[in-house]
Enzyme design. Structure first.
Site, PDB file in Angstrom:
ATOM      1  N   ASP A 284       0.827  -1.205   0.000  1.00 28.94           N
ATOM      2  CA  ASP A 284       0.000   0.000   0.000  1.00 28.94           C
ATOM      3  C   ASP A 284       0.861   1.254   0.000  1.00 28.94           C
ATOM      4  O   ASP A 284       1.969   1.273   0.543  1.00 28.94           O
ATOM      5  CB  ASP A 284      -0.892  -0.036   1.247  1.00 28.94           C
ATOM      6  CG  ASP A 284      -1.922   1.066   1.274  1.00 28.94           C
ATOM      7  OD1 ASP A 284      -2.716   1.152   0.327  1.00 28.94           O
ATOM      8  OD2 ASP A 284      -1.935   1.844   2.248  1.00 28.94           O
ATOM      9  N   GLU A 327       1.249  -0.355  -5.030  1.00 28.62           N
ATOM     10  CA  GLU A 327       0.281   0.672  -5.362  1.00 28.62           C
ATOM     11  C   GLU A 327       0.971   2.028  -5.291  1.00 28.62           C
ATOM     12  O   GLU A 327       1.181   2.583  -4.215  1.00 28.62           O
ATOM     13  CB  GLU A 327      -0.909   0.645  -4.395  1.00 28.62           C
ATOM     14  CG  GLU A 327      -1.952   1.696  -4.713  1.00 28.62           C
ATOM     15  CD  GLU A 327      -2.401   2.512  -3.506  1.00 28.62           C
ATOM     16  OE1 GLU A 327      -3.489   3.109  -3.571  1.00 28.62           O
ATOM     17  OE2 GLU A 327      -1.657   2.558  -2.508  1.00 28.62           O
TER      18      GLU A 327
END
Length: 566
Positions: A284, A327
């Site tokens: 993330d 990401e």
């Protein structure tokens, strides 16, 4: 002696005529049976560059254990779709056992973080919210009881592996959860709370808090820190203080790392790989941390994965290395490998990542098939050679997906599952789950509970799911679809081929789209020679190539051809 001889001659003539008749029929009528091969899946190599990943919110997918629906006194009323709804790790396991993922051609599952979340709730401008999504970490060393236990996680991973499915754990290294009355802020030598990111330079994107009240881990720090008192007290209360401290001592002695905030978290995250055989990470908020952190995370995860393989030789699926996808928000394949911060470019593929999530496909999806497929094939086999991107059309935090109103579920499947690269199905893409929930604020509208009732009872939903399953299984069976080289064979109807070569393994497929109803001829000249027997997996029909083409007679607008001799 003449009479028996005459009878034999007559019988020979009859049989010959019958065989000739069958041969003539076979030239014009498709054979609707396919030889079964129990070893087919074993013979097909798994390739991350062409994988079919299913992404789900753990809390919103399936409720396997109702006993953990409410824990840690999380009883305050939340805004719509901003509280826990009961989905859990056991629910994922149940659907693996039901064959849901295998039927969809899924060979990897990415689930949102299941580590322990902040206990309290907070309102940061979108309504009262709990950490149902998993991105508000309180303790990296424990699982959140709303999601399940470590034993349940281990069972889920083993069950997935038995079904040929890899597991991607969603990990957060760069921030904790928000500060609440129940969840105090971490010490100042661990986190920063200001400034909030400006997103205009490298500095004000990496060394800052992502949003208000989301303390940012000092991942760039080289200063040794001690463990927070609150965490030590928590471990002591749970009866595992000595175990945790002893394990940390072993880790830092082995690695030689300073006891920096990032090193602690890397140890805690890689424990799940070492202990359970997690196959990879989805990382993330990559651009909000120092690149060094990702290199170290990858290094330690790779060591942990290899150690797990050595200790569990009977459970190893293949020779693939540990996989890391990142990401980097708003990263797109069109801009090339580096991400541009404005004043600095960073190539995250050189900092531990096998692939990055590609934010471009939702825009490219508005183009014609050939424009999309050629662009992605060319880029992935040239500039991105040896690396990959993960394509998506819908996600949990992208408020502008390709088809928010679910008007084109069949076309969405064609684009996502046939575009070169790794595909990421967002839970409910395959069943047209509603993304426009009235009364929600922000990204909550994207996160409704999985529409199992529609899958079970609605006729059109069943048809949509059937289409996604056929394409997904074709992709799963053929690495050529996602990882192979693309070539257009015909304009109208649109026909293309994909070829994948790796050492002594070769995979070849042909796909036709936008086909008319009824009788149709599909050109495969130059790819499959005359006399080749093909099998259309979509209509379950065997055909033979003649004069550079194959003929079908059905009402399907798509054909998925593979060699019939497996």
């Amino acid at each position: 002696m003449r009479k028996p001889l005459l009878i034999l001659l007559v019988l020979f003539f009859v049989v010959s005529c019958k065989e000739q008749q069958n041969s003539t029929v076979n030239k014009n009528v498709a054979i609707t049976s396919k030889p079964q091969d129990e070893n087919y899946k074993r013979k097909t190599p798994f390739v991350w560059e062409g994988a079919n990943i299913y992404f789900l919110l753990t809390d919103r997918f399936n409720n396997g254990n109702t006993a953990n629906d409410t824990t840690l006194n999380r009883t305050n009323e939340s805004a719509k779709l901003r509280g826990f709804m009961g989905g859990d790790i056991s629910g994922i396991t149940d659907k693996i056992n039901d064959g849901y993922f295998n039927k969809l051609g899924v060979n990897a599952i990415w689930f949102t973080p299941v580590v322990e979340q902040i206990h309290g709730d907070t309102d940061e401008g979108t309504g009262n919210t709990y950490g149902y999504h998993g991105y508000w970490t309180k303790d990296w060393t424990a699982l959140d009881p709303n999601f399940g236990t470590k034993e349940e996680l281990e069972i889920m991973i083993k069950t997935a592996h038995k079904n040929g499915i890899r597991i991607l754990m969603d990990v957060v290294l760069n921030h904790t959860g928000p500060v609440t009355e129940e969840d105090p802020v971490w010490p100042s030598d661990w986190v920063r709370t200001q400034p909030v990111c400006g997103f205009t330079t490298y500095e004000n994107t990496t060394n800052c808090a992502l949003v208000n009240n989301l303390p940012d881990i000092l991942t760039e720090s080289e200063e040794a820190v001690v463990l927070p008192d609150a965490l030590l007290a928590k471990w002591k209360n749970e009866g595992r203080l000595t175990t945790e401290l002893d394990e940390l001592a072993v880790f830092f002695e082995r690695t030689g790392y300073k006891r920096t905030p990032r090193a602690y978290i890397i140890k805690w995250l890689t424990d799940y790989v070492k202990d359970m055989g997690i196959d990879g990470y989805r990382v993330d908020t990559v651009k909000h941390a120092d690149e060094k952190a990702w290199l170290e995370l990858r290094k330690e995860a790779a060591i942990a994965f290899e150690n797990w393989k050595k200790n569990h030789p009977d459970e190893v699926l293949d020779d693939n290395e540990f996989y890391m996808m990142g990401e980097v928000y708003n990263y797109g394949i069109s801009g090339g490998r580096p991400f541009d911060f404005g004043d600095k470019k960073v190539d995250y593929f050189n900092h531990g990542f096998n692939s990055l999530i590609n934010f471009d496909l939702k825009h490219d999806a508005k183009k014609n098939y050939e424009a999309i497929f050629k662009k992605y094939s060319d880029l992935l086999h040239e500039e991105f050679s040896g690396k990959g991107v993960v394509n998506y059309l819908t996600s949990h935090d992208d408020g502008n997906p390709f088809d928010k109103d679910r008007l084109f579920p069949y076309k969405s499947a064609n684009i996502l599952l046939l575009t070169p690269g790794t595909s990421q199905i967002y839970y409910g893409d395959e069943s047209a789950r509603d993304l426009t929930i009235e009364g929600t604020q922000g990204d909550a509208t994207l996160r409704s509970f999985m529409n199992w009732n529609a899958i079970a009872n609605d006729h059109e939903t069943k048809n949509i799911l059937s289409h996604w399953r056929k394409l997904g299984q074709f992709r799963d069976h053929h690495p050529a679809v996602g990882a192979g080289k693309h070539k257009k064979l015909n304009d109208k109807p649109y026909v293309f081929s994909r070829t994948y070569l790796e050492e002594d393994y070769k995979d070849k497929v042909v796909v036709a789209l936008d086909l008319p109803k009824g009788k149709k001829s599909i050109r495969v000249k130059g790819f499959f020679g005359d006399g080749t027997t093909l099998y259309d997996t979509y209509s379950e029909t065997k055909v033979i190539v003649r004069d550079g083409k194959v003929d079908l007679n059905n009402d399907f607008s798509i054909a998925l051809f593979e060699l019939a001799e497996l």
